[in-house]
Design a protein around this motif. Structure first.
Motif, PDB file in Angstrom:
ATOM      1  N   SER A  47       0.753  -1.147   0.027  1.00 38.06           N
ATOM      2  CA  SER A  47       0.013  -0.086  -0.257  1.00 38.06           C
ATOM      3  C   SER A  47       0.838   1.285   0.189  1.00 38.06           C
ATOM      4  CB  SER A  47      -0.848  -0.240   1.330  1.00 38.06           C
ATOM      5  OG  SER A  47      -0.408   0.221   2.435  1.00 38.06           O
ATOM      6  N   HIS A  48       2.083   1.089   0.307  1.00 40.20           N
ATOM      7  CA  HIS A  48       2.927   2.360   0.341  1.00 40.20           C
ATOM      8  C   HIS A  48       3.836   2.347  -0.987  1.00 40.20           C
ATOM      9  CE1 HIS A  48       1.911   3.596   4.436  1.00 40.20           C
ATOM     10  NE2 HIS A  48       2.056   2.302   4.666  1.00 40.20           N
ATOM     11  N   ASN A  49       3.406   1.800  -1.871  1.00 39.91           N
ATOM     12  CA  ASN A  49       4.304   1.478  -3.274  1.00 39.91           C
ATOM     13  C   ASN A  49       5.809   1.482  -3.382  1.00 39.91           C
ATOM     14  OD1 ASN A  49       1.721   2.036  -4.795  1.00 39.91           O
ATOM     15  ND2 ASN A  49       1.527   4.055  -3.935  1.00 39.91           N
ATOM     16  N   PRO A  50       6.024   0.403  -2.988  1.00 38.95           N
ATOM     17  CA  PRO A  50       7.384   0.043  -2.853  1.00 38.95           C
ATOM     18  C   PRO A  50       8.057  -0.118  -4.204  1.00 38.95           C
ATOM     19  CG  PRO A  50       6.413  -1.919  -2.231  1.00 38.95           C
ATOM     20  CD  PRO A  50       5.295  -0.925  -2.287  1.00 38.95           C
ATOM     21  N   LYS A  51       9.407   0.450  -4.423  1.00 41.70           N
ATOM     22  CA  LYS A  51       9.802   0.194  -5.860  1.00 41.70           C
ATOM     23  C   LYS A  51      10.222  -1.350  -6.060  1.00 41.70           C
ATOM     24  CE  LYS A  51      14.627   1.540  -4.660  1.00 41.70           C
ATOM     25  NZ  LYS A  51      15.870   2.438  -4.912  1.00 41.70           N
ATOM     26  N   SER A  52      10.483  -2.078  -4.766  1.00 42.94           N
ATOM     27  CA  SER A  52      10.647  -3.772  -5.107  1.00 42.94           C
ATOM     28  C   SER A  52      10.133  -4.120  -3.748  1.00 42.94           C
ATOM     29  CB  SER A  52      12.063  -3.953  -5.250  1.00 42.94           C
ATOM     30  OG  SER A  52      13.031  -3.554  -4.042  1.00 42.94           O
TER      31      SER A  52
END
Length: 75
Positions: free
Chosen positions: A62-67
């Protein structure tokens, strides 16, 4: 079965938000020592039992990680 969930973020703010949300999950007695934060790499690693791993993965996503990686982990 335990899993290690590792998420890398683009910003310090996203990392901090993910960390805060995991710490404040409504899971009675979830041990803080199973949460590792590397501020230089902007990564958070969480060791979670199978039952809670899915919930923690959702929080990290939900925190939009890059990976985001998920691995089996044994003590």
């Amino acid at each position: 079965m335990n899993k290690t969930l590792t998420a890398a973020f683009d910003s310090d703010e996203a990392l901090k938000s993910a960390e805060d949300e995991i710490i404040n999950l409504d899971v009675a007695g979830y041990p803080r020592e199973k949460i590792y934060v590397d501020k230089e790499k902007k990564e958070i690693k969480v060791i979670a039992a199978g039952a809670i791993a899915g919930e923690i993965k959702e929080v990290l996503q939900s925190h939009n990680p890059k990976s985001l990686t998920e691995r089996e982990w044994t003590e």
